[in-house]
Scaffold this active site. Structure first.
Site, PDB file in Angstrom:
ATOM      1  N   LYS A  82      -7.071   2.645  -2.591  1.00  0.00           N
ATOM      2  CA  LYS A  82      -7.716   3.534  -1.618  1.00  0.00           C
ATOM      3  C   LYS A  82      -8.465   4.616  -2.380  1.00  0.00           C
ATOM      4  O   LYS A  82      -8.071   5.008  -3.479  1.00  0.00           O
ATOM      5  CB  LYS A  82      -6.639   4.146  -0.724  1.00  0.00           C
ATOM      6  CG  LYS A  82      -7.161   4.927   0.451  1.00  0.00           C
ATOM      7  CD  LYS A  82      -6.058   5.057   1.497  1.00  0.00           C
ATOM      8  CE  LYS A  82      -6.471   5.959   2.635  1.00  0.00           C
ATOM      9  NZ  LYS A  82      -5.557   5.860   3.772  1.00  0.00           N
ATOM     10  N   TRP A  92       0.871  -1.178   0.000  1.00  0.00           N
ATOM     11  CA  TRP A  92       0.000   0.000   0.000  1.00  0.00           C
ATOM     12  C   TRP A  92       0.907   1.228   0.000  1.00  0.00           C
ATOM     13  O   TRP A  92       1.826   1.318   0.816  1.00  0.00           O
ATOM     14  CB  TRP A  92      -0.918   0.050   1.226  1.00  0.00           C
ATOM     15  CG  TRP A  92      -1.647   1.364   1.246  1.00  0.00           C
ATOM     16  CD1 TRP A  92      -2.711   1.712   0.476  1.00  0.00           C
ATOM     17  CD2 TRP A  92      -1.301   2.530   2.020  1.00  0.00           C
ATOM     18  NE1 TRP A  92      -3.064   3.019   0.718  1.00  0.00           N
ATOM     19  CE2 TRP A  92      -2.218   3.545   1.655  1.00  0.00           C
ATOM     20  CE3 TRP A  92      -0.321   2.813   2.959  1.00  0.00           C
ATOM     21  CZ2 TRP A  92      -2.176   4.825   2.211  1.00  0.00           C
ATOM     22  CZ3 TRP A  92      -0.273   4.089   3.515  1.00  0.00           C
ATOM     23  CH2 TRP A  92      -1.206   5.079   3.151  1.00  0.00           C
ATOM     24  N   ASP A 141      -9.571  -3.141   1.342  1.00  0.00           N
ATOM     25  CA  ASP A 141      -9.704  -2.584   2.688  1.00  0.00           C
ATOM     26  C   ASP A 141     -11.105  -1.988   2.783  1.00  0.00           C
ATOM     27  O   ASP A 141     -11.491  -1.151   1.962  1.00  0.00           O
ATOM     28  CB  ASP A 141      -8.627  -1.511   2.904  1.00  0.00           C
ATOM     29  CG  ASP A 141      -8.626  -0.956   4.322  1.00  0.00           C
ATOM     30  OD1 ASP A 141      -9.697  -0.535   4.795  1.00  0.00           O
ATOM     31  OD2 ASP A 141      -7.554  -0.920   4.957  1.00  0.00           O
ATOM     32  N   ASP A 174      -7.489  -4.400   9.858  1.00  0.00           N
ATOM     33  CA  ASP A 174      -6.765  -3.132   9.743  1.00  0.00           C
ATOM     34  C   ASP A 174      -7.537  -2.020  10.452  1.00  0.00           C
ATOM     35  O   ASP A 174      -8.317  -1.310   9.836  1.00  0.00           O
ATOM     36  CB  ASP A 174      -6.535  -2.777   8.265  1.00  0.00           C
ATOM     37  CG  ASP A 174      -5.600  -1.573   8.108  1.00  0.00           C
ATOM     38  OD1 ASP A 174      -5.108  -1.079   9.132  1.00  0.00           O
ATOM     39  OD2 ASP A 174      -5.371  -1.144   6.963  1.00  0.00           O
ATOM     40  N   HIS A 179      -8.632  -6.358   4.231  1.00  0.00           N
ATOM     41  CA  HIS A 179      -8.288  -5.573   5.408  1.00  0.00           C
ATOM     42  C   HIS A 179      -9.618  -5.162   6.003  1.00  0.00           C
ATOM     43  O   HIS A 179     -10.259  -4.240   5.508  1.00  0.00           O
ATOM     44  CB  HIS A 179      -7.495  -4.321   5.018  1.00  0.00           C
ATOM     45  CG  HIS A 179      -6.027  -4.542   4.979  1.00  0.00           C
ATOM     46  ND1 HIS A 179      -5.125  -3.523   4.833  1.00  0.00           N
ATOM     47  CD2 HIS A 179      -5.292  -5.678   5.105  1.00  0.00           C
ATOM     48  CE1 HIS A 179      -3.900  -4.031   4.853  1.00  0.00           C
ATOM     49  NE2 HIS A 179      -3.976  -5.313   5.008  1.00  0.00           N
ATOM     50  N   ASP A 232     -10.684   3.802  10.548  1.00  0.00           N
ATOM     51  CA  ASP A 232     -10.060   2.619  11.149  1.00  0.00           C
ATOM     52  C   ASP A 232     -10.494   2.344  12.587  1.00  0.00           C
ATOM     53  O   ASP A 232      -9.669   2.059  13.453  1.00  0.00           O
ATOM     54  CB  ASP A 232      -8.525   2.716  11.044  1.00  0.00           C
ATOM     55  CG  ASP A 232      -8.044   2.624   9.610  1.00  0.00           C
ATOM     56  OD1 ASP A 232      -8.242   1.570   8.994  1.00  0.00           O
ATOM     57  OD2 ASP A 232      -7.485   3.620   9.094  1.00  0.00           O
ATOM     58  N   ASP A 256     -12.097   7.052   6.316  1.00  0.00           N
ATOM     59  CA  ASP A 256     -11.264   5.877   6.589  1.00  0.00           C
ATOM     60  C   ASP A 256     -10.691   5.968   8.011  1.00  0.00           C
ATOM     61  O   ASP A 256      -9.504   6.117   8.206  1.00  0.00           O
ATOM     62  CB  ASP A 256     -10.135   5.857   5.536  1.00  0.00           C
ATOM     63  CG  ASP A 256      -9.217   4.666   5.702  1.00  0.00           C
ATOM     64  OD1 ASP A 256      -9.685   3.621   6.170  1.00  0.00           O
ATOM     65  OD2 ASP A 256      -8.020   4.793   5.358  1.00  0.00           O
ATOM     66  N   GLU A 311      -2.996  -2.867  -2.576  1.00  0.00           N
ATOM     67  CA  GLU A 311      -4.169  -2.321  -1.873  1.00  0.00           C
ATOM     68  C   GLU A 311      -4.503  -0.923  -2.386  1.00  0.00           C
ATOM     69  O   GLU A 311      -3.674  -0.015  -2.342  1.00  0.00           O
ATOM     70  CB  GLU A 311      -3.861  -2.270  -0.370  1.00  0.00           C
ATOM     71  CG  GLU A 311      -4.982  -1.671   0.473  1.00  0.00           C
ATOM     72  CD  GLU A 311      -4.632  -1.607   1.961  1.00  0.00           C
ATOM     73  OE1 GLU A 311      -3.507  -2.012   2.334  1.00  0.00           O
ATOM     74  OE2 GLU A 311      -5.478  -1.155   2.740  1.00  0.00           O
ATOM     75  N   HIS A 361     -11.695   1.756   2.436  1.00  0.00           N
ATOM     76  CA  HIS A 361     -11.126   2.472   1.302  1.00  0.00           C
ATOM     77  C   HIS A 361     -12.088   2.703   0.151  1.00  0.00           C
ATOM     78  O   HIS A 361     -11.687   2.821  -1.002  1.00  0.00           O
ATOM     79  CB  HIS A 361      -9.886   1.731   0.800  1.00  0.00           C
ATOM     80  CG  HIS A 361      -8.728   1.837   1.744  1.00  0.00           C
ATOM     81  ND1 HIS A 361      -7.458   1.416   1.448  1.00  0.00           N
ATOM     82  CD2 HIS A 361      -8.651   2.354   3.001  1.00  0.00           C
ATOM     83  CE1 HIS A 361      -6.657   1.641   2.467  1.00  0.00           C
ATOM     84  NE2 HIS A 361      -7.369   2.206   3.429  1.00  0.00           N
TER      85      HIS A 361
HETATM   86  C1  RNT Z   1      -3.742   2.632   4.771  1.00  0.00           C
HETATM   87  C2  RNT Z   1      -3.911   1.189   4.466  1.00  0.00           C
HETATM   88  C3  RNT Z   1      -2.814   0.289   4.968  1.00  0.00           C
HETATM   89  C4  RNT Z   1      -2.372   0.625   6.381  1.00  0.00           C
HETATM   90  C5  RNT Z   1      -1.414  -0.371   6.956  1.00  0.00           C
HETATM   91  C6  RNT Z   1      -0.761   0.135   8.182  1.00  0.00           C
HETATM   92  O1  RNT Z   1      -4.824   3.387   4.458  1.00  0.00           O
HETATM   93  O2  RNT Z   1      -5.137   0.729   4.942  1.00  0.00           O
HETATM   94  O3  RNT Z   1      -3.204  -1.023   4.856  1.00  0.00           O
HETATM   95  O4  RNT Z   1      -3.441   0.774   7.237  1.00  0.00           O
HETATM   96  O5  RNT Z   1      -0.521  -0.755   5.982  1.00  0.00           O
HETATM   97 ZN    ZN Z   2      -5.471  -1.410   4.835  1.00  0.00          ZN
END
Ligand code: RNT
Ligand code: ZN
Length: 412
Positions: free
Chosen positions: A223, A180, A254, A321, A281, A291, A289, A221, A257
């Site tokens: 986003k 990523w 993810d 994640d 993720h 998390d 985003d 990955e 994302h």
């Molecule tokens: C960032 C991505 C990525 C990170 C990790 C730490 O937006 O989601 O995967 O969260 O690599």
């Molecule tokens: Zn991620």
């Protein structure tokens, strides 16, 4: 009859095999992300901006400051999660005194992790770290216009593949190495394609060396946007979907994302028809985003439903994640991972045979009656049994175990 026997009989009424469901969920390893334990700080000496919008907020006591602290927090957490799981390690979590730069890292800098993983019987996944470094402060890495900066990050990417392949070789199953990058523009760029071409070229060079797929699985990955790169993300969904298909590598999805109104679980069946492997993720975006720790909410239940009903678990690796620094970090790991498992268990306990039949007969009234009626089945009693068989606590006992551990680390 025990509570479990009563619950089991209720599921059997719907032709659900409870023992089979428990066996299925026991087989699924979740890749637990190391970075919830220390707010994505890592163990390097010098650091740049956190970059790319990755920002843990909060200052709750107990953050792991050393690899040993992180490992004991992980050991505690795994011991409260039923089943056997993996560890998802980032390159910035190296463990050595020499402080190599990102383009100098090698497997020897992760030896303590490899040894620990063996004693714990935990397999490792890996990630290059393309953020939190002075050479990432422009929010451009592999797509930077300066070839010197690109080469630095290309070397980093190559080295992480070697490290990941070595983890995979030693553990006897593939280590996922997930790429990523934060690359993007805060304001509207003139040319998106120039920068995207550069990202593609850099990735091509990183992926040139061939490894056994039994040791290493490369993934990418995408986003939608990040803080500081609101106008354009170079590695968008379309970019990486095309790239993964073209190169037969893994696509990482993810759940934070995409646009908040998009249904990420709806994507899985389509992706699985064209891709050989997927990596998830699993995260909980709140308005962006953000998390947050995953809950047993509609999104996660829908995700688990899709994985089970589409029968794509054998091609999908599940990683987590999220990072919340306002709560106990070990509790975040334990609760989040258990929520992923609970959602999978609920999916395995769903009478999909019956539901598929009525759906294919276009009997949508019956489909609605059944989906709503089975919501009252005693899932919790099956979960408790699963935990008991795995010697992990539930209910009040779980809460006091989590509390006690947090108290023991709160003076860090
Ligand atoms: C960032 C991505 C990525 C990170 C990790 C730490 O937006 O989601 O995967 O969260 O690599
Ligand atoms: Zn991620």
């Amino acid at each position: 009859m025990s509570d479990f026997e009563i619950a089991k009989a209720q599921f059997e009424d719907w032709s659900v095999d409870v023992e089979q469901a428990i066996r299925e969920v026991s087989k699924i390893p979740i890749s637990v992300h190391c970075w919830q334990g220390d707010d994505v700080a890592g163990f390097e000496v010098s650091k740049g901006l956190s970059g790319g919008g990755i920002q843990a907020t909060g200052n709750y006591p107990g953050r792991a400051r050393t690899p040993d602290e992180l490992r004991s927090d992980l050991e505690f957490s795994y011991s409260n999660i039923p089943g056997n799981h993996r560890l998802n390690l980032h390159a910035m979590y190296l463990d050595c005194d020499t402080n190599p730069d990102r383009d100098e890292i090698e497997f020897s800098h992760f030896l303590s992790w490899a040894e620990w993983a063996k004693t714990q019987k935990i397999d490792i996944d890996f990630n290059p770290t393309f953020f939190a470094h002075e050479k990432a402060d422009d929010n451009l890495t592999l797509s930077h216009p300066d070839s010197g900066i690109r080469d630095f990050w290309i070397e980093h990417g190559k080295r992480t593949r070697e490290i990941a392949a070595e983890f995979g070789r030693q553990q006897g199953n593939p280590c996922y190495n997930n790429i990523w990058v934060p690359d993007g523009y805060k304001d509207n760029p003139i040319s998106r394609i120039i920068t995207r071409k550069r990202l593609r070229e850099s990735l091509d060079i990183i992926l040139e060396q061939k490894f056994e797929r039994t040791d290493l699985l490369d993934s990418v990955e995408s986003k939608l946007f990040g803080i500081g790169v609101e106008a354009c993300t170079i590695g968008s969904h379309e970019f990486y979907l095309g790239y993964a298909l073209e190169n037969d590598i893994v696509l990482c999805i993810d759940t934070g994302h995409f646009h908040p109104s998009e249904n990420v679980s709806d994507k899985l069946s389509s992706l699985a028809l064209s891709l050989n492997n997927l990596l998830l993720h699993v995260s909980r975006p709140m308005r962006w985003d953000s998390d947050h720790v995953i809950l047993q909410d509609d999104n996660i239940l829908a995700m688990a439903h899709e994985l089970v009903v589409s029968n794509i678990l054998d091609k999908t690796a599940i990683g987590l994640d999220f990072f919340d620094a306002t709560i106990s970090r070990t509790a975040a790991w334990v609760i989040g991972t258990r929520n992923m498992q609970k959602s999978l268990l609920r999916a395995f306990l769903t009478p999909f045979n019956v539901l598929n039949e009525v759906e294919q007969a276009l009997d949508f009234s019956k489909r609605l009656m059944i989906t709503e009626e089975i919501k009252d089945l005693p899932f919790g009693l099956i979960w408790n049994e699963f935990c008991q068989r795995n010697n992990v606590p539930t209910g009040q006992r779980l809460i006091s175990v989590l509390d006690q551990y947090q108290m023991s680390v709160s003076d860090r």
